[in-house]
Design a protein around this motif. Structure first.
Motif, PDB file in Angstrom:
ATOM      1  N   ASP A  15     -44.881  20.231  89.072  1.00 11.05           N
ATOM      2  CA  ASP A  15     -44.361  21.577  88.828  1.00 11.05           C
ATOM      3  C   ASP A  15     -43.576  22.161  90.004  1.00 11.05           C
ATOM      4  OD1 ASP A  15     -46.361  22.084  90.642  1.00 11.05           O
ATOM      5  OD2 ASP A  15     -47.653  23.141  89.230  1.00 11.05           O
ATOM      6  N   VAL A  16     -43.413  21.383  91.098  1.00  8.67           N
ATOM      7  CA  VAL A  16     -42.789  21.933  92.300  1.00  8.67           C
ATOM      8  C   VAL A  16     -41.325  22.305  92.084  1.00  8.67           C
ATOM      9  CG1 VAL A  16     -42.079  19.691  93.230  1.00  8.67           C
ATOM     10  CG2 VAL A  16     -42.547  21.595  94.791  1.00  8.67           C
ATOM     11  N   PHE A  17     -40.654  21.682  91.144  1.00 14.65           N
ATOM     12  CA  PHE A  17     -39.244  21.960  90.912  1.00 14.65           C
ATOM     13  C   PHE A  17     -39.024  23.027  89.844  1.00 14.65           C
ATOM     14  CE2 PHE A  17     -39.393  17.372  92.133  1.00 14.65           C
ATOM     15  CZ  PHE A  17     -38.890  17.542  93.411  1.00 14.65           C
ATOM     16  N   GLY A  18     -40.115  23.576  89.306  1.00 15.99           N
ATOM     17  CA  GLY A  18     -39.994  24.601  88.275  1.00 15.99           C
ATOM     18  C   GLY A  18     -40.133  24.064  86.875  1.00 15.99           C
ATOM     19  N   GLN A  19     -40.754  22.865  86.740  1.00 16.37           N
ATOM     20  CA  GLN A  19     -40.884  22.272  85.406  1.00 16.37           C
ATOM     21  C   GLN A  19     -41.705  23.138  84.461  1.00 16.37           C
ATOM     22  OE1 GLN A  19     -41.375  20.750  88.453  1.00 16.37           O
ATOM     23  NE2 GLN A  19     -41.667  18.561  88.152  1.00 16.37           N
ATOM     24  N   ASN A  20     -42.640  23.913  84.998  1.00 17.84           N
ATOM     25  CA  ASN A  20     -43.514  24.744  84.165  1.00 17.84           C
ATOM     26  C   ASN A  20     -43.306  26.240  84.430  1.00 17.84           C
ATOM     27  OD1 ASN A  20     -44.894  22.386  83.109  1.00 17.84           O
ATOM     28  ND2 ASN A  20     -45.866  22.221  85.109  1.00 17.84           N
ATOM     29  N   PHE A  63     -34.169  17.187  86.696  1.00 25.55           N
ATOM     30  CA  PHE A  63     -34.121  16.852  88.122  1.00 25.55           C
ATOM     31  C   PHE A  63     -35.361  16.067  88.545  1.00 25.55           C
ATOM     32  CE2 PHE A  63     -34.993  18.014  92.594  1.00 25.55           C
ATOM     33  CZ  PHE A  63     -33.842  17.518  93.171  1.00 25.55           C
ATOM     34  N   ALA A  64     -36.544  16.511  88.080  1.00 23.44           N
ATOM     35  CA  ALA A  64     -37.796  15.854  88.462  1.00 23.44           C
ATOM     36  C   ALA A  64     -37.877  14.432  87.929  1.00 23.44           C
ATOM     37  CB  ALA A  64     -38.983  16.669  87.968  1.00 23.44           C
ATOM     38  N   ALA A  65     -37.211  14.166  86.794  1.00 24.01           N
ATOM     39  CA  ALA A  65     -37.264  12.829  86.203  1.00 24.01           C
ATOM     40  C   ALA A  65     -36.701  11.778  87.149  1.00 24.01           C
ATOM     41  CB  ALA A  65     -36.493  12.812  84.883  1.00 24.01           C
ATOM     42  N   SER A  66     -35.758  12.162  87.992  1.00 18.17           N
ATOM     43  CA  SER A  66     -35.209  11.231  88.978  1.00 18.17           C
ATOM     44  C   SER A  66     -35.814  11.426  90.366  1.00 18.17           C
ATOM     45  CB  SER A  66     -33.679  11.400  89.066  1.00 18.17           C
ATOM     46  OG  SER A  66     -33.052  11.008  87.867  1.00 18.17           O
ATOM     47  N   MET A  67     -36.137  12.684  90.711  1.00 14.42           N
ATOM     48  CA  MET A  67     -36.625  12.957  92.065  1.00 14.42           C
ATOM     49  C   MET A  67     -38.048  12.459  92.277  1.00 14.42           C
ATOM     50  SD  MET A  67     -36.092  13.914  95.064  1.00 14.42           S
ATOM     51  CE  MET A  67     -34.425  14.518  94.818  1.00 14.42           C
ATOM     52  N   ASN A  68     -38.912  12.608  91.294  1.00 15.10           N
ATOM     53  CA  ASN A  68     -40.314  12.180  91.473  1.00 15.10           C
ATOM     54  C   ASN A  68     -40.428  10.682  91.745  1.00 15.10           C
ATOM     55  OD1 ASN A  68     -41.471  14.700  91.313  1.00 15.10           O
ATOM     56  ND2 ASN A  68     -41.930  14.577  89.139  1.00 15.10           N
TER      57      ASN A  68
END
Length: 216
Positions: free
Chosen positions: A126-131, A160-165
């Motif tokens: 959730d750090v990137f604002g996913q939730n 973004f998280a799909a690639s960054m994580n």
């Protein structure tokens, strides 16, 4: 220092009180970047790769211990004669000092890595604002209560998280693997000290089969 533009046709026309610089114009005829290849790790969960690293030794094993067995058998055809060897001088206190210095540095690095590892794995969902959520109230009705609704940033954040994580997890994997290699090096250094000690314990002056003086 000021550099004048070489191509005046790049200048944008002024608009009212706004004075445009020739550098404000995007150069349309410049080469465009090639399309990036698709991210092969996009959407993958790679946290299983991230090692949990610890320093196994509080105190390194004594050099008085024999070196650990490797499980490898010697060459069956090798002779039993011991070749002549010049005197070997080894400063085992220096070896131990270097080993302790490396262990101290390894503990500091492992503590920092473990803290980063735990933080990344705990907040990456959730750090990137996913939730992220917003408060919404129907402006046309006073009776409608305020509702918590998904934020408009969620789709962008999840993309973004799909690639960054996976990229962060791979970075942690490389850091942890490097520390494991450092640990193996320290273990080899300790084994070196044990091997020299074992050689010393098994060294003997020749007493038979030689006409050379042992002590001059």
């Amino acid at each position: 220092m000021r550099t004048e533009p070489q191509n005046e046709r790049l200048a944008m026309p002024d608009e009212g009180d706004i004075k445009h610089s020739p550098y404000d114009q995007w150069r349309q005829d410049s080469p465009q970047p090639e399309t990036d290849e698709p991210d092969p790790d996009r959407g993958k969960d790679l946290d299983y790769l991230v090692p949990n690293v610890t320093v196994a030794w509080d105190v390194p094993p004594s050099f008085n211990n024999p070196p650990p067995e490797t499980g490898q058998q010697g060459d069956a055809g090798a002779g039993t004669d011991v070749p002549e060897t010049p005197p070997i001088r080894v400063d085992l206190s220096g070896v131990r000092g270097t080993e302790n210095a490396l262990l101290s540095a390894a503990r500091t690095a492992v503590d920092a890595y473990q803290g980063l590892r735990e933080h990344v794995l705990s907040v990456q969902d959730d750090v990137f604002g996913q939730n992220e959520t917003d408060l919404y109230k129907d402006p046309t009705s006073y009776a409608t209560p305020t509702q918590v609704v998904p934020s408009q940033i969620q789709p962008i954040a999840r993309e973004f998280a799909a690639s960054m994580n996976p990229a962060m997890e791979k970075a942690l994997y490389f850091m942890g693997s490097t520390m494991e290699l450092v640990g193996e090096y320290i273990a080899l250094l300790n084994r070196t000290g044990q091997t020299y000690s074992e050689v010393d314990r098994n060294s003997r002056f020749p007493t038979e089969g030689t006409s050379n003086q042992v002590v001059t």
